[in-house]
Design a protein around this motif. Structure first.
Motif, PDB file in Angstrom:
ATOM      1  N   LEU A 161      12.038  -2.099  11.110  1.00 32.73           N
ATOM      2  CA  LEU A 161      11.881  -3.139  10.543  1.00 32.73           C
ATOM      3  C   LEU A 161      10.657  -3.641  10.216  1.00 32.73           C
ATOM      4  O   LEU A 161      10.334  -4.339   9.294  1.00 32.73           O
ATOM      5  CB  LEU A 161      12.967  -4.261  11.466  1.00 32.73           C
ATOM      6  N   VAL A 162       9.656  -3.484  11.417  1.00 34.78           N
ATOM      7  CA  VAL A 162       8.398  -4.027  11.355  1.00 34.78           C
ATOM      8  C   VAL A 162       7.806  -3.339   9.999  1.00 34.78           C
ATOM      9  O   VAL A 162       7.137  -4.085   9.300  1.00 34.78           O
ATOM     10  CB  VAL A 162       7.444  -3.657  12.522  1.00 34.78           C
ATOM     11  N   VAL A 163       7.797  -2.416   9.877  1.00 36.40           N
ATOM     12  CA  VAL A 163       7.204  -1.462   8.605  1.00 36.40           C
ATOM     13  C   VAL A 163       7.830  -1.933   7.249  1.00 36.40           C
ATOM     14  O   VAL A 163       6.966  -2.343   6.479  1.00 36.40           O
ATOM     15  CB  VAL A 163       7.533   0.210   8.817  1.00 36.40           C
ATOM     16  N   VAL A 164       9.272  -1.932   7.260  1.00 37.22           N
ATOM     17  CA  VAL A 164       9.527  -2.253   6.005  1.00 37.22           C
ATOM     18  C   VAL A 164       9.395  -3.757   5.622  1.00 37.22           C
ATOM     19  O   VAL A 164       9.236  -4.155   4.285  1.00 37.22           O
ATOM     20  CB  VAL A 164      11.219  -2.141   6.066  1.00 37.22           C
ATOM     21  N   LEU A 165       9.412  -4.664   6.576  1.00 37.84           N
ATOM     22  CA  LEU A 165       9.193  -6.180   6.240  1.00 37.84           C
ATOM     23  C   LEU A 165       7.628  -6.219   6.137  1.00 37.84           C
ATOM     24  O   LEU A 165       7.425  -7.100   4.970  1.00 37.84           O
ATOM     25  CB  LEU A 165       9.650  -7.035   7.719  1.00 37.84           C
ATOM     26  N   ASN A 166       6.902  -5.490   6.759  1.00 38.11           N
ATOM     27  CA  ASN A 166       5.426  -5.455   6.103  1.00 38.11           C
ATOM     28  C   ASN A 166       5.265  -4.931   4.857  1.00 38.11           C
ATOM     29  O   ASN A 166       4.337  -5.740   4.093  1.00 38.11           O
ATOM     30  CB  ASN A 166       4.551  -4.805   7.175  1.00 38.11           C
ATOM     31  N   ASP A 167       5.792  -3.977   4.410  1.00 32.91           N
ATOM     32  CA  ASP A 167       5.648  -3.624   3.085  1.00 32.91           C
ATOM     33  C   ASP A 167       5.882  -4.453   2.103  1.00 32.91           C
ATOM     34  O   ASP A 167       5.386  -4.825   1.108  1.00 32.91           O
ATOM     35  CB  ASP A 167       6.320  -2.133   2.841  1.00 32.91           C
ATOM     36  N   ASP A 168       7.165  -5.263   2.407  1.00 39.63           N
ATOM     37  CA  ASP A 168       7.814  -6.247   1.694  1.00 39.63           C
ATOM     38  C   ASP A 168       7.005  -7.241   1.218  1.00 39.63           C
ATOM     39  O   ASP A 168       6.666  -7.852   0.321  1.00 39.63           O
ATOM     40  CB  ASP A 168       9.398  -6.562   1.943  1.00 39.63           C
ATOM     41  N   MET A 169       6.499  -7.975   2.283  1.00 38.00           N
ATOM     42  CA  MET A 169       5.494  -8.958   2.405  1.00 38.00           C
ATOM     43  C   MET A 169       4.283  -8.762   1.811  1.00 38.00           C
ATOM     44  O   MET A 169       3.654  -9.470   0.585  1.00 38.00           O
ATOM     45  CB  MET A 169       5.318  -9.397   3.861  1.00 38.00           C
ATOM     46  N   THR A 170       3.868  -7.792   2.108  1.00 37.78           N
ATOM     47  CA  THR A 170       2.631  -7.280   1.352  1.00 37.78           C
ATOM     48  C   THR A 170       2.698  -7.121  -0.068  1.00 37.78           C
ATOM     49  O   THR A 170       1.927  -7.859  -1.118  1.00 37.78           O
ATOM     50  CB  THR A 170       2.005  -5.927   1.892  1.00 37.78           C
ATOM     51  N   SER A 171       3.733  -6.584  -0.501  1.00 38.20           N
ATOM     52  CA  SER A 171       3.868  -6.415  -2.106  1.00 38.20           C
ATOM     53  C   SER A 171       4.233  -7.754  -2.929  1.00 38.20           C
ATOM     54  O   SER A 171       3.864  -8.153  -4.044  1.00 38.20           O
ATOM     55  CB  SER A 171       4.809  -5.300  -2.642  1.00 38.20           C
ATOM     56  N   SER A 172       5.106  -8.632  -2.143  1.00 39.14           N
ATOM     57  CA  SER A 172       5.466  -9.886  -2.567  1.00 39.14           C
ATOM     58  C   SER A 172       4.311 -10.692  -2.836  1.00 39.14           C
ATOM     59  O   SER A 172       3.876 -11.386  -3.926  1.00 39.14           O
ATOM     60  CB  SER A 172       6.277 -10.691  -1.770  1.00 39.14           C
ATOM     61  N   LEU A 173       3.263 -10.692  -1.687  1.00 40.99           N
ATOM     62  CA  LEU A 173       2.267 -11.481  -1.785  1.00 40.99           C
ATOM     63  C   LEU A 173       1.181 -11.119  -3.014  1.00 40.99           C
ATOM     64  O   LEU A 173       0.768 -11.905  -3.593  1.00 40.99           O
ATOM     65  CB  LEU A 173       1.397 -11.627  -0.378  1.00 40.99           C
ATOM     66  N   ALA A 174       1.194  -9.713  -2.950  1.00 41.90           N
ATOM     67  CA  ALA A 174       0.283  -9.374  -4.193  1.00 41.90           C
ATOM     68  C   ALA A 174       0.697  -9.691  -5.374  1.00 41.90           C
ATOM     69  O   ALA A 174       0.024 -10.017  -6.221  1.00 41.90           O
ATOM     70  CB  ALA A 174       0.380  -7.786  -4.057  1.00 41.90           C
ATOM     71  N   ARG A 175       2.166  -9.729  -5.606  1.00 42.51           N
ATOM     72  CA  ARG A 175       2.590 -10.416  -7.013  1.00 42.51           C
ATOM     73  C   ARG A 175       2.145 -11.777  -7.010  1.00 42.51           C
ATOM     74  O   ARG A 175       1.863 -12.304  -8.268  1.00 42.51           O
ATOM     75  CB  ARG A 175       4.064 -10.334  -6.856  1.00 42.51           C
TER      76      ARG A 175
END
Lengths: 146, 146
Positions: free
Chosen positions: B14-28
């Motif tokens: 969950l930590v990994v998936v959530l981190n990837d999700d946040m990183t790409s949302s923020l990048a957008r």
DNA sequence: TATTGTTATACTCTATAACTATA
DNA sequence: TATAGTTATAGAGTATAACAATA
């Protein structure tokens, strides 16, 4: 605040605390998160080329070069010649690297006991089911295929 | 593998998936995780000196300088003169910065609904209780006082 | 011609130490 | 003398592009 928002807040707190904990534990072992990730893949799959490592870790081959440089410098891995392809190198754990990887694995098992052994069995089952639920929805939402 | 280890494995996934999700949302949104963290503090507490930001974020003052540089460059914040202390600057959200911070906040609420609205109320309560349990034990184990 | 790993270059996050301006 | 923020320096993680050696 809604029960849903409270739940997500707790999840995000957990991410932060767990990340800090991992980072400092790994630092004590002479590793960073990224280097430990590489060592973890080697433990799971044995000696690998840098290309294979890049694919396994979803990072660029160039990035792997840097991580391997660091791990070679600190004595966790070596670059061995590939038996049949002279372009490639087989990144291989040293004795110290293997021992450290095993230590990380047993540390993780220990942490699992620390965190969950005191939880009643139905509660743990419910908690794990909740995690599965969230993981499935998150992956649906982000198009992650794992 | 023990039920405890399975639970920890899911948490780490969950930590990994959530981190990837946040990183790409923020990048957008034109942000990184570290810069979003700074913007988040400004949203919560209003205009702040860089010293105060460094304390709030538990990073070095020098690090704040770099993050503010980036956020000024991308138009999310400005450095305003401190009304009484000419050494200090008040880091302040621009209109765009405030709007983006609000967007992040509502995106988080939306995510909470996406992940948890479909969970039966007793299951959600059990899940949240599990998170609290884990957080408490983790903090005990690491001496984290929050 | 395609692939493996490296050199070149660049951006971000992070830290400590020395320095300037101000309190 | 102490504090706020910057310059100087450094290390780590990440990326793309160009290049050498090899397949």
């Amino acid at each position: 605040m809604s029960a849903e928002s409270i739940a997500l807040d707790r999840v995000l707190e957990l991410v932060v605390v767990l990340n800090d904990d991992m980072t400092s534990s790994l630092a004590r072992a002479g590793l960073t998160v990224a280097r430990a990730h590489l060592l973890w893949e080697l433990r799971r799959r044995g000696p690998m080329t840098q290309q294979a490592l890049a694919a396994a870790m979803s990072v660029s081959p160039r990035n792997v070069t840097g991580l391997v440089d660091g791990l070679v410098g600190s004595g966790f891995v070596t670059r061995e010649p590939h038996p049949t392809d002279r372009r490639a190198t087989l990144v291989t754990c040293t004795e110290r690297g293997s021992q450290t990887a095993e230590m990380l694995a047993s540390g993780q098992q220990e942490l699992a006991q620390t965190l969950f052994a005191s939880m009643a069995e139905p509660d743990l089952r419910c908690f794990t089911a909740g995690l599965d639920h969230v993981l499935r929805l998150l992956r649906d939402a982000t198009g992650d295929l794992r």
